[in-house]
Design an enzyme around this catalytic site. Structure first.
Site, PDB file in Angstrom:
ATOM      1  N   HIS A 310       0.814  -1.225   0.000  1.00 18.32           N
ATOM      2  CA  HIS A 310       0.000   0.000   0.000  1.00 18.32           C
ATOM      3  C   HIS A 310       0.842   1.268   0.000  1.00 18.32           C
ATOM      4  O   HIS A 310       1.891   1.349   0.630  1.00 18.32           O
ATOM      5  CB  HIS A 310      -1.064  -0.004   1.096  1.00 18.32           C
ATOM      6  CG  HIS A 310      -0.573   0.031   2.512  1.00 18.32           C
ATOM      7  ND1 HIS A 310      -0.293   1.206   3.169  1.00 18.32           N
ATOM      8  CD2 HIS A 310      -0.351  -0.957   3.420  1.00 18.32           C
ATOM      9  CE1 HIS A 310       0.068   0.929   4.417  1.00 18.32           C
ATOM     10  NE2 HIS A 310       0.057  -0.372   4.592  1.00 18.32           N
ATOM     11  N   ASP A 322       6.021   0.777   6.809  1.00 16.47           N
ATOM     12  CA  ASP A 322       4.577   0.554   6.619  1.00 16.47           C
ATOM     13  C   ASP A 322       3.999   1.655   5.747  1.00 16.47           C
ATOM     14  O   ASP A 322       3.599   2.685   6.249  1.00 16.47           O
ATOM     15  CB  ASP A 322       3.886   0.499   7.981  1.00 16.47           C
ATOM     16  CG  ASP A 322       2.420   0.116   7.863  1.00 16.47           C
ATOM     17  OD1 ASP A 322       2.021  -0.369   6.797  1.00 16.47           O
ATOM     18  OD2 ASP A 322       1.685   0.305   8.843  1.00 16.47           O
ATOM     19  N   GLU A 356      -5.048   1.728   2.755  1.00 15.05           N
ATOM     20  CA  GLU A 356      -5.074   0.525   3.600  1.00 15.05           C
ATOM     21  C   GLU A 356      -5.255   0.909   5.060  1.00 15.05           C
ATOM     22  O   GLU A 356      -5.950   0.241   5.811  1.00 15.05           O
ATOM     23  CB  GLU A 356      -3.765  -0.266   3.423  1.00 15.05           C
ATOM     24  CG  GLU A 356      -3.767  -1.643   4.100  1.00 15.05           C
ATOM     25  CD  GLU A 356      -3.400  -1.626   5.573  1.00 15.05           C
ATOM     26  OE1 GLU A 356      -3.694  -2.598   6.269  1.00 15.05           O
ATOM     27  OE2 GLU A 356      -2.828  -0.624   6.056  1.00 15.05           O
TER      28      GLU A 356
HETATM   29 ZN   LIG Z   1       0.470  -1.415   6.391  1.00 14.37          ZN
END
Ligand SMILES: [Zn+2]
Length: 490
Positions: A310, A322, A356
């Site tokens: 993402h 992330d 996400e």
């Molecule tokens: Zn993530």
């Protein structure tokens, strides 16, 4: 799939001139056929298990190339350092869509945007202090989706719980008018034994639904202990959601150090009063996009192996682990295949999902579009990478039993990168969950998870947490697996 012809072995049945030839010929022919069939079956089984030699050798080339020529770190550096945090709906998220689309096109790929409306939540001022204890600062951050406090904040007594059962036992009489403090630490034994994601799942429920549970008993705000496996007084944000049946109250996360402080004071039997100011806003939805590019299959272009990460991130850090890393692994996989001129039989489709973190709108948009075109069942696998970029240790997959064992054998070429182990799991990724829920076999790349939640959703999720070598190893594992499945099927 290349299958070697079984070699005939000399045997009594191949001798000619026997006086019993006329009577034994039929029997011999039958035995020969049976042996031949058995050999063929054994070879076919071996090939099915191990995949074609052609695919294995191309997977080798992909791994060699990526480990020697990776540009993944360079790409991630632009995404994190030059563009920065990429929360859905923000200007930066839009820049990330534009830049990744252009970059993929510059690499000769046919990148397209799949428009999707996303939420636009903006963090404001956030401040906490213990008015009961000399206005000591409490380091905290608003949870994504939280409403604001009144402009002059909320000041209220803090009441601590470690479970919803405790909350229910205290009831409205004890909870009303107070700030509920959810204090449950991650299980560090699980984290250290490699079960960090399971430990996270256990601890994260208060972040998601704690505010509404507290509001049910009349609480005026809720603050959780950050869902963290380590802390240098860094708060961990993350999405929360309101139960429409309950009043909405502000929700924040304090650092584990601050959670311990509040816990110690309460344990002394002291009255703890917290002043809390949060000024986030939810603005109207914004049009954004999933970025999609693919290597078309040479024989079955309508059959798709999806690889996805993402593009959006939380706003506190720059979303390196992330999930800038995952998005970049997907881009780099396509670049490497293009660069090497490798075209598998089936299509490899890279998807950089939007939203996400606080809505999963991109994942749903992708699925709904595929469903409307009746293409869901054409996805032969969905591989997600959204777990950071520490050295790779394996893949989780929805495959089980014999299919799981077969995959472990077929992917043995990946052991050149690291000891890659395939493990069964019902859930292999959030963005691809609509596909896997519909029966598409799922895979999730697993980098060593032990330190992922040290940085996850914090201001410390920055590029310096990425080791370029490990990023390339993860990319090589993702690219090789996607290729093997696209070439030989599942
Ligand atoms: Zn993530």
């Amino acid at each position: 799939m290349a299958i070697a012809r079984p070699a005939w072995r000399a045997s009594t049945c191949s001798r000619s001139g026997s006086r019993f030839m006329s009577t034994t010929r039929a029997i011999c022919r039958g035995r020969k056929l049976i042996r031949s069939y058995k050999r063929f079956a054994a070879i076919a089984a071996a090939v099915l298990c191990s995949g074609s030699a052609f695919a294995q050798s191309n997977a080798d080339r992909i791994i060699d190339y990526e480990l020697a020529n990776s540009r993944a770190y360079e790409t991630l550096s632009h995404l994190t350092d030059n563009i920065g945090p990429r929360l859905s709906g923000s200007k930066n998220a839009g820049l990330a869509v534009t830049w990744t689309t252009k970059t993929l096109r510059d690499w000769g790929l046919n990148a397209q945007n799949q428009a999707v409306m996303v939420p636009h939540w903006v963090r404001g001022v956030e401040h906490g202090s213990l008015v009961s204890h000399n206005d000591q600062k409490i380091v905290l951050t608003a949870l994504g989706g939280s409403i604001a406090t009144p402009a002059n904040g909320i000041t209220a007594d803090v009441i601590e719980v470690a479970s919803y059962d405790e909350l229910a036992k205290l009831g409205r009489a004890k909870i009303a008018g107070k700030i509920v403090f959810y204090n449950r630490a991650m299980d560090m034994q699980m984290v250290e034994s490699g079960q960090a994601f399971a430990a996270y799942s256990e601890a994260v429920e208060f972040r998601s639904t704690g505010a509404s549970h507290a509001a049910e008993y009349g609480a005026v705000a809720s603050v959780i202990r950050s869902v963290a496996s380590a802390s240098l007084r860094t708060p961990h944000t993350g999405a929360m959601r309101y139960d429409e049946k309950q009043p909405k109250i502000p929700a924040a996360a304090m650092t584990t150090e601050d959670a311990d402080l509040v816990h110690r004071l309460l344990a002394k039997g002291e009255r703890v009063r917290l002043h809390l100011v949060l000024t986030p806003k939810t603005l109207p939805d914004v049009e954004s996009a999933n970025v999609i590019a693919e290597i078309r299959g040479s024989e079955h272009p309508d059959e798709v192996v999806l690889i996805g990460g993402h593009l959006d991130s939380w706003d506190l850090g720059t979303g390196a682990i992330d999930d800038g890393a995952g998005a970049v692994m997907v881009m780099e996989t396509l670049r490497v295949l293009k660069e090497l001129g490798i075209q598998p039989k089936r299509t490899i489709r890279g998807v950089l999902f939007m939203n996400e973190e606080n809505g999963l709108r991109g994942g749903h948009k992708y699925f709904d579009t595929a469903a409307a075109r009746e293409e869901v069942h054409k996805h032969i696998a969905a591989i997600e990478t959204d777990a950071g970029a520490a050295p790779p240790v394996g893949f989780i997959t929805t495959l089980e039993g014999a299919a799981l064992s077969r995959m472990q054998i077929r992917a043995r070429v990946l052991s050149r990168i690291a000891p890659i182990v395939f493990t069964s799991s019902k859930h292999t990724g959030a963005d691809t969950s609509p596909l896997t829920d519909a029966g598409v076999p799922g895979f999730g790349l697993v980098p060593d998870p032990r330190h992922y939640f040290d940085f996850h959703h914090t201001p410390a999720d920055t590029l310096d947490k990425i080791d370029p070598k490990a990023l390339a190893q993860n990319t090589a594992a993702l690219a090789a697996l996607a290729y093997l499945i696209a070439e030989d099927g599942l």
